[in-house]
Design an enzyme around this catalytic site. Structure first.
Site, short mmCIF file in Angstrom:
data_model
loop_
_atom_site.label_atom_id
_atom_site.label_comp_id
_atom_site.label_asym_id
_atom_site.label_seq_id
_atom_site.Cartn_x
_atom_site.Cartn_y
_atom_site.Cartn_z
N CYS A 171 -6.00 -5.12 -33.66
CA CYS A 171 -6.07 -6.43 -33.01
C CYS A 171 -6.16 -6.14 -31.52
O CYS A 171 -5.22 -5.58 -30.93
CB CYS A 171 -4.81 -7.24 -33.33
SG CYS A 171 -4.70 -8.78 -32.39
N CYS A 216 10.63 -4.81 -18.65
CA CYS A 216 9.59 -3.82 -18.96
C CYS A 216 9.21 -3.06 -17.68
O CYS A 216 9.03 -3.66 -16.62
CB CYS A 216 8.36 -4.53 -19.53
SG CYS A 216 7.04 -3.38 -19.95
N CYS A 243 2.20 -10.63 -16.30
CA CYS A 243 3.25 -10.67 -17.31
C CYS A 243 4.64 -11.02 -16.79
O CYS A 243 5.19 -10.34 -15.92
CB CYS A 243 3.31 -9.33 -18.04
SG CYS A 243 4.47 -9.42 -19.44
N ARG A 262 -9.65 -14.91 -31.95
CA ARG A 262 -8.47 -15.80 -31.86
C ARG A 262 -8.40 -16.53 -30.53
O ARG A 262 -8.39 -15.90 -29.47
CB ARG A 262 -7.18 -14.99 -32.09
CG ARG A 262 -5.94 -15.90 -32.11
CD ARG A 262 -4.66 -15.16 -32.49
NE ARG A 262 -4.83 -14.48 -33.75
CZ ARG A 262 -4.60 -13.18 -33.93
NH1 ARG A 262 -4.17 -12.44 -32.93
NH2 ARG A 262 -4.79 -12.63 -35.10
N CYS A 311 2.11 -7.76 -38.12
CA CYS A 311 1.46 -7.26 -36.91
C CYS A 311 2.56 -6.90 -35.92
O CYS A 311 3.62 -7.53 -35.93
CB CYS A 311 0.54 -8.33 -36.34
SG CYS A 311 -0.27 -7.83 -34.80
N CYS A 329 3.58 -11.69 -36.08
CA CYS A 329 3.36 -10.64 -35.08
C CYS A 329 4.60 -10.46 -34.22
O CYS A 329 5.05 -11.39 -33.55
CB CYS A 329 2.16 -11.00 -34.22
SG CYS A 329 1.84 -9.78 -32.95
N CYS A 340 1.97 -4.99 -15.24
CA CYS A 340 0.87 -5.90 -15.62
C CYS A 340 1.03 -7.22 -14.83
O CYS A 340 2.05 -7.91 -15.00
CB CYS A 340 0.90 -6.16 -17.12
SG CYS A 340 1.06 -4.64 -18.10
N1 SAM Z 1 4.32 -4.64 -24.08
C1 SAM Z 1 3.30 -4.55 -25.01
C2 SAM Z 1 1.95 -4.27 -24.38
O1 SAM Z 1 1.72 -4.67 -23.25
O2 SAM Z 1 1.12 -3.65 -25.04
C3 SAM Z 1 3.18 -5.72 -25.94
C4 SAM Z 1 3.36 -7.14 -25.45
S1 SAM Z 1 2.20 -7.73 -24.26
C5 SAM Z 1 3.02 -9.16 -23.67
C6 SAM Z 1 0.80 -8.26 -25.20
C7 SAM Z 1 -0.37 -8.90 -24.48
O3 SAM Z 1 -0.08 -10.25 -24.15
C8 SAM Z 1 -0.83 -8.31 -23.18
O4 SAM Z 1 -1.61 -7.17 -23.34
C9 SAM Z 1 -1.66 -9.44 -22.59
O5 SAM Z 1 -3.02 -9.33 -22.97
C10 SAM Z 1 -1.02 -10.68 -23.21
N2 SAM Z 1 -0.33 -11.47 -22.18
C11 SAM Z 1 0.84 -11.18 -21.59
N3 SAM Z 1 1.18 -12.10 -20.67
C12 SAM Z 1 0.18 -13.01 -20.65
C13 SAM Z 1 -0.06 -14.18 -19.90
N4 SAM Z 1 0.77 -14.59 -18.94
N5 SAM Z 1 -1.18 -14.89 -20.15
C14 SAM Z 1 -2.04 -14.47 -21.12
N6 SAM Z 1 -1.87 -13.36 -21.85
C15 SAM Z 1 -0.78 -12.63 -21.62
C1 DTB Z 2 -2.16 -11.51 -27.33
O1 DTB Z 2 -3.34 -11.15 -27.08
N1 DTB Z 2 -1.59 -12.61 -26.83
C2 DTB Z 2 -0.22 -12.71 -27.28
C3 DTB Z 2 -0.09 -11.51 -28.25
N2 DTB Z 2 -1.33 -10.85 -28.10
C4 DTB Z 2 1.05 -10.64 -28.22
C5 DTB Z 2 0.76 -12.80 -26.18
C6 DTB Z 2 0.52 -13.94 -25.20
C7 DTB Z 2 1.60 -13.95 -24.22
C8 DTB Z 2 1.57 -15.12 -23.29
C9 DTB Z 2 2.68 -15.11 -22.31
C10 DTB Z 2 4.06 -15.14 -22.91
O2 DTB Z 2 4.35 -16.00 -23.77
O3 DTB Z 2 4.89 -14.32 -22.49
FE1 SF4 Z 3 5.31 -4.78 -20.26
FE2 SF4 Z 3 4.26 -7.20 -20.15
FE3 SF4 Z 3 2.78 -5.10 -19.54
FE4 SF4 Z 3 3.52 -5.51 -22.09
S1 SF4 Z 3 2.18 -6.80 -20.88
S2 SF4 Z 3 3.56 -3.56 -20.96
S3 SF4 Z 3 5.53 -6.41 -21.77
S4 SF4 Z 3 4.59 -5.79 -18.41
#
Ligand code: SAM
Ligand code: DTB
Ligand code: SF4
Length: 334
Positions: free
Chosen positions: A201, A66, A73, A273, A141, A110, A70
């Site tokens: 959501c 990606c 992530c 949630r 979702c 989802c 973030c």
């Molecule tokens: N790429 C898309 C976006 O960012 O909108 C969708 C997937 S993204 C992984 C969805 C959400 O997962 C993020 O906005 C964040 O709030 C949550 N998330 C991602 N990595 C995480 C982590 N290591 N711990 C907790 N929440 C996480």
């Molecule tokens: C949200 O708020 N938490 C979920 C879902 N929306 C998409 C994702 C959590 C991701 C945790 C780290 C991972 O498994 O990559």
């Molecule tokens: Fe990309 Fe992760 Fe950010 Fe979603 S949360 S936009 S997957 S870097």
């Protein structure tokens, strides 16, 4: 149900006359723990059956690479994590995973993709998967990054029930966590989703090094959206080696419970949630979160790329707590 007092449309989300500001939310955070939990639990009982949880299963349909930064992530291309990247999963495979989720008792499925935003061609493929998952009788979702108004309309047309797009944290702290898209970009996507008639959501992450005032700001921003989100995921940061937030000091678990309680009070008609981070929570902490008003979880052995509490463990926990899963069609008290 007889024991839930009827809720009018007017008092459904915000108690009359209350506009949530970070300062007002801070007052809740600063209550003695017992008083805060009592208020949250009382609110919860007015709007929901306190002994039911809704179960959503996640599937990562496109993994890693990606372009966004973030800091939490593991899927960002900017950080060296162990993750193997994968292209968009074929619709047939997505449907097979959805069938297993349904068999395990999930009511919502989802689909997550590591995109800044979907390309129109990708959206066509995801739309096909959405329609086929919906045909299984599951709520659908998706979380695919930023959407244009037109893209949101396409997903609505495919039968998408919910779109997940998190604010993540307060507007003030946000710049410490993400620089490649603005808070306003996120609000714009949420507007497009809402305008397309898709349920929202939207939640955030706790434990990224933010202050209590930032947590209060996040909850105030969520409650202050034109309409509060139907689902509010509260994630505990999952610390993944290689991401910039790896090694952040862990937050006091009671502060996490407080965040859930405050979300419940500020958004009484929303599903709150208990989201990422459950794998590392003991049963007692999860029980406190349910007592504080959490009434939904991510259910399934995996989140997107990291582990989750297992299905077997969840079943046992729900049985020990007398919690029923929301598999029989019950929805929010509306
Ligand atoms: N790429 C898309 C976006 O960012 O909108 C969708 C997937 S993204 C992984 C969805 C959400 O997962 C993020 O906005 C964040 O709030 C949550 N998330 C991602 N990595 C995480 C982590 N290591 N711990 C907790 N929440 C996480
Ligand atoms: C949200 O708020 N938490 C979920 C879902 N929306 C998409 C994702 C959590 C991701 C945790 C780290 C991972 O498994 O990559
Ligand atoms: Fe990309 Fe992760 Fe950010 Fe979603 S949360 S936009 S997957 S870097």
């Amino acid at each position: 149900m007889a024991h839930i007092s009827p809720v009018t449309d007017e008092d459904k989300h915000t108690p009359a006359g209350c506009e949530w500001t970070a300062e007002k939310v801070m007052e809740l955070f600063e209550l003695p723990f017992g008083d805060l939990l009592f208020q949250a639990q009382s609110t919860h009982r007015r709007f929901f059956d306190p002994n039911r949880v809704q179960l959503s299963t996640l599937l990562n349909i496109k993994t890693g690479a990606c372009p966004e930064d973030c800091a939490y992530c593991p899927q960002s291309a900017r950080y060296r994590t162990e993750l193997e990247t994968e292209t968009l999963m074929p619709a047939g495979e997505i449907v097979e995973a959805a069938k297993i989720a349904r068999e395990n008792g999930a009511t919502r499925f989802c689909m997550g993709a590591a995109w800044r935003n979907p390309k129109d061609r990708d959206l066509m493929e995801v739309s096909e998967a959405v329609a086929r998952v919906k045909a299984l009788g599951l709520e659908t979702c998706a979380t695919l990054g930023m959407l244009t108004a037109e893209q949101a309309g396409t997903l609505a047309g495919a039968g998408l029930d919910y779109y997940n797009h998190n604010l993540d944290t307060s507007e003030e702290f946000y710049g410490e966590i993400v620089t490649t898209r603005t808070y306003q970009d996120r609000l714009d996507t949420l507007d497009h989703v809402r305008d397309a008639g898709i349920n929202v959501c939207c939640g955030g992450i706790v434990g990224m090094g933010e202050s209590r005032l930032d947590r209060a700001g996040l909850i105030a921003s969520l409650a202050g959206l034109p309409k509060p989100p139907e689902s509010v995921p509260i994630n505990m940061l999952v610390q993944v080696p290689g991401t910039p937030l790896y090694g952040r000091p862990e937050i006091d678990p009671f502060e996490f419970v407080r965040t859930i309680a405050v979300a419940r009070i500020a958004m009484p008609g929303s599903y709150v949630r208990l989201s990422a981070g459950r794998e590392n929570m003991n049963d007692e902490l999860q029980a406190l979160c349910f007592l504080a008003g959490a009434n939904s979880v991510f259910y399934g052995d995996k989140l997107l790329t990291t582990g989750n509490a297992t299905v077997d463990h969840d079943r046992e926990l729900f049985a020990r707590l007398g919690i029923a899963a929301d598999g029989d069609g019950q929805t929010a008290a509306d």
